[in-house]
Scaffold this motif. Sequence first.
Motif, PDB file in Angstrom:
ATOM      1  N   ARG A   1       2.393  -3.897  -5.374  1.00 40.26           N
ATOM      2  CA  ARG A   1       2.680  -2.466  -5.195  1.00 40.26           C
ATOM      3  C   ARG A   1       2.437  -1.674  -6.478  1.00 40.26           C
ATOM      4  O   ARG A   1       2.078  -0.502  -6.442  1.00 40.26           O
ATOM      5  CB  ARG A   1       4.137  -2.337  -4.749  1.00 40.26           C
ATOM      6  CG  ARG A   1       4.563  -0.937  -4.362  1.00 40.26           C
ATOM      7  CD  ARG A   1       5.949  -0.997  -3.772  1.00 40.26           C
ATOM      8  NE  ARG A   1       6.428   0.307  -3.350  1.00 40.26           N
ATOM      9  CZ  ARG A   1       7.503   0.494  -2.604  1.00 40.26           C
ATOM     10  NH1 ARG A   1       8.198  -0.558  -2.199  1.00 40.26           N
ATOM     11  NH2 ARG A   1       7.887   1.698  -2.254  1.00 40.26           N
ATOM     12  N   SER A   2       2.632  -2.334  -7.618  1.00 46.87           N
ATOM     13  CA  SER A   2       2.454  -1.652  -8.906  1.00 46.87           C
ATOM     14  C   SER A   2       1.055  -1.852  -9.484  1.00 46.87           C
ATOM     15  O   SER A   2       0.790  -1.464 -10.615  1.00 46.87           O
ATOM     16  CB  SER A   2       3.501  -2.156  -9.908  1.00 46.87           C
ATOM     17  OG  SER A   2       3.347  -3.554 -10.127  1.00 46.87           O
TER      18      SER A   2
ATOM     19  N   PHE B   1       0.813  -1.222   0.000  1.00 48.19           N
ATOM     20  CA  PHE B   1       0.000   0.000   0.000  1.00 48.19           C
ATOM     21  C   PHE B   1       0.844   1.269   0.000  1.00 48.19           C
ATOM     22  O   PHE B   1       0.311   2.358   0.207  1.00 48.19           O
ATOM     23  CB  PHE B   1      -0.926   0.012   1.219  1.00 48.19           C
ATOM     24  CG  PHE B   1      -1.975  -1.056   1.192  1.00 48.19           C
ATOM     25  CD1 PHE B   1      -2.885  -1.151   0.153  1.00 48.19           C
ATOM     26  CD2 PHE B   1      -2.045  -2.003   2.209  1.00 48.19           C
ATOM     27  CE1 PHE B   1      -3.847  -2.145   0.123  1.00 48.19           C
ATOM     28  CE2 PHE B   1      -3.009  -2.995   2.192  1.00 48.19           C
ATOM     29  CZ  PHE B   1      -3.919  -3.073   1.146  1.00 48.19           C
ATOM     30  N   PHE B   2       2.128   1.126  -0.238  1.00 45.12           N
ATOM     31  CA  PHE B   2       3.000   2.302  -0.237  1.00 45.12           C
ATOM     32  C   PHE B   2       2.566   3.286  -1.327  1.00 45.12           C
ATOM     33  O   PHE B   2       2.471   2.937  -2.504  1.00 45.12           O
ATOM     34  CB  PHE B   2       4.451   1.887  -0.466  1.00 45.12           C
ATOM     35  CG  PHE B   2       5.422   3.041  -0.417  1.00 45.12           C
ATOM     36  CD1 PHE B   2       5.875   3.511   0.801  1.00 45.12           C
ATOM     37  CD2 PHE B   2       5.852   3.657  -1.578  1.00 45.12           C
ATOM     38  CE1 PHE B   2       6.774   4.572   0.857  1.00 45.12           C
ATOM     39  CE2 PHE B   2       6.737   4.723  -1.531  1.00 45.12           C
ATOM     40  CZ  PHE B   2       7.193   5.189  -0.309  1.00 45.12           C
ATOM     41  N   GLY B   3       2.243   4.525  -0.915  1.00 42.77           N
ATOM     42  CA  GLY B   3       1.854   5.546  -1.881  1.00 42.77           C
ATOM     43  C   GLY B   3       0.384   5.543  -2.237  1.00 42.77           C
ATOM     44  O   GLY B   3      -0.069   6.400  -3.006  1.00 42.77           O
TER      45      GLY B   3
ATOM     46  N   LYS C   1       6.479 -10.640   1.519  1.00 46.29           N
ATOM     47  CA  LYS C   1       7.263  -9.555   0.940  1.00 46.29           C
ATOM     48  C   LYS C   1       7.258  -9.611  -0.584  1.00 46.29           C
ATOM     49  O   LYS C   1       7.119  -8.595  -1.267  1.00 46.29           O
ATOM     50  CB  LYS C   1       8.704  -9.642   1.463  1.00 46.29           C
ATOM     51  CG  LYS C   1       9.616  -8.529   0.982  1.00 46.29           C
ATOM     52  CD  LYS C   1      11.011  -8.716   1.550  1.00 46.29           C
ATOM     53  CE  LYS C   1      11.958  -7.634   1.020  1.00 46.29           C
ATOM     54  NZ  LYS C   1      13.351  -7.840   1.509  1.00 46.29           N
ATOM     55  N   THR C   2       7.375 -10.819  -1.127  1.00 40.14           N
ATOM     56  CA  THR C   2       7.432 -10.988  -2.581  1.00 40.14           C
ATOM     57  C   THR C   2       6.111 -10.605  -3.233  1.00 40.14           C
ATOM     58  O   THR C   2       6.078  -9.871  -4.230  1.00 40.14           O
ATOM     59  CB  THR C   2       7.793 -12.441  -2.935  1.00 40.14           C
ATOM     60  OG1 THR C   2       9.055 -12.772  -2.353  1.00 40.14           O
ATOM     61  CG2 THR C   2       7.873 -12.632  -4.440  1.00 40.14           C
ATOM     62  N   ILE C   3       5.012 -11.103  -2.682  1.00 41.68           N
ATOM     63  CA  ILE C   3       3.709 -10.828  -3.293  1.00 41.68           C
ATOM     64  C   ILE C   3       3.330  -9.362  -3.108  1.00 41.68           C
ATOM     65  O   ILE C   3       2.701  -8.745  -3.976  1.00 41.68           O
ATOM     66  CB  ILE C   3       2.623 -11.779  -2.727  1.00 41.68           C
ATOM     67  CG1 ILE C   3       1.493 -11.948  -3.743  1.00 41.68           C
ATOM     68  CG2 ILE C   3       2.114 -11.346  -1.394  1.00 41.68           C
ATOM     69  CD1 ILE C   3       1.870 -12.733  -4.972  1.00 41.68           C
ATOM     70  N   ALA C   4       3.740  -8.763  -1.969  1.00 40.33           N
ATOM     71  CA  ALA C   4       3.466  -7.339  -1.745  1.00 40.33           C
ATOM     72  C   ALA C   4       4.238  -6.477  -2.733  1.00 40.33           C
ATOM     73  O   ALA C   4       3.718  -5.477  -3.237  1.00 40.33           O
ATOM     74  CB  ALA C   4       3.831  -6.957  -0.312  1.00 40.33           C
ATOM     75  N   SER C   5       5.480  -6.867  -3.023  1.00 44.21           N
ATOM     76  CA  SER C   5       6.287  -6.119  -3.993  1.00 44.21           C
ATOM     77  C   SER C   5       5.649  -6.162  -5.372  1.00 44.21           C
ATOM     78  O   SER C   5       5.718  -5.187  -6.131  1.00 44.21           O
ATOM     79  CB  SER C   5       7.706  -6.690  -4.044  1.00 44.21           C
ATOM     80  OG  SER C   5       8.354  -6.567  -2.803  1.00 44.21           O
ATOM     81  N   LEU C   6       5.017  -7.280  -5.701  1.00 37.89           N
ATOM     82  CA  LEU C   6       4.319  -7.407  -6.979  1.00 37.89           C
ATOM     83  C   LEU C   6       3.080  -6.510  -7.005  1.00 37.89           C
ATOM     84  O   LEU C   6       2.840  -5.783  -7.975  1.00 37.89           O
ATOM     85  CB  LEU C   6       3.916  -8.870  -7.196  1.00 37.89           C
ATOM     86  CG  LEU C   6       2.937  -9.169  -8.349  1.00 37.89           C
ATOM     87  CD1 LEU C   6       3.550  -8.759  -9.683  1.00 37.89           C
ATOM     88  CD2 LEU C   6       2.565 -10.641  -8.352  1.00 37.89           C
TER      89      LEU C   6
END
Length: 365
Positions: free
Chosen positions: A119-120, A82-84, A112-117
Amino acid sequence: MQHIQEFVEGEKFLLVLDDVWNEDYCKWEPFYYCLKNCLYGSKILITTRKETVACIMGSTDVISVNVLSEMECWSVFESLAFFGNSMEERENLEKIGREIIRKCKGLPLAAKTIASLLRSKNTEKEWKNILESEIWELEEVEKGLLAPLMLSYYELPSKVKQCFAYCAVFPKDHEILKYDLIELWMAQGYFSEKGYKEMKDIGEKYFNILASRSFFQDFAKSGDGEIVCCKMHDLVHDFARYISSNECSTIEIHGGEESAMSPFGEKKILHLMLTLYSGALVPISIWDNVKGLRSLLVDCDEYSWSSEVLPQLFDKLTCLRALKLKVSCVRLCENFIKEIPTNIEKLIHLKYLNLTNQWGIKKIT
């Protein structure tokens, strides 16, 4: 070992050995005995994912670390995913996100991996596509970690997928130099751009994509904040091996272990990294079985290069695009490469040649 023994004698210390994998007690025993003369109260803290390692190393107080609770897993996830995002966007996606977290089974790297995905991705449809993917049903890798890694991998552009799979050539916990890695990608022809600067820029873009998706970690930065090197999490490395379908391999060879290379004749190895220790022999006997090799990365400390090795290497491995013959510790090496044989001209596909610390070269014929 003698140096360590002298250093700890009569001292009280706390020694931390992180992420231990080796189960060979014969290799642990000499190290253990060189610590015996320390003061009472000294402690050794070991972390490992293998219970057998804890037993072999004689651990007295074994603490088994459980997976994260759903609340803890959510904390890892929301800080990235949810960053941004605005509060309205977050409210619309939070319910789906919590369902996704349940599928991560308490594994922090999965979260962490799925959240990084994610994020976009900002729409409910995109998040639902991830939640409902059939990939979550796969259970081919340790503790179900494959699904989140595979989802993130499938979202990569095809050329970035190639670049990620190539990283399986490095051993676990290897410090990967960013610009060396980009030049290795360039040597394999992964970029369609023609000029060196253009390819380097594309390589940096691909590196940053992989870093943003948590495929890389433990970044070291220069004074101006630029990433210069990184590592891969062990489980991400396992996944890279899974993706590369055994095309990449890394082997450590100690004194007299040339025969350890013989099984490679049955595999289609395209990229190989050899780490040679004191008394090791370059496995000349297997060159006939890996004639299609495109990368040979040799890292050595006390290895002495004989005059026969390079001519045979250049005769057999004519498909090489990348060749590294690096000396890790100049102080220990007594016999550097002195001359590059003329038959290096047979390596017509060679794009990358790294002779780091080969200070003895007097002639490139």
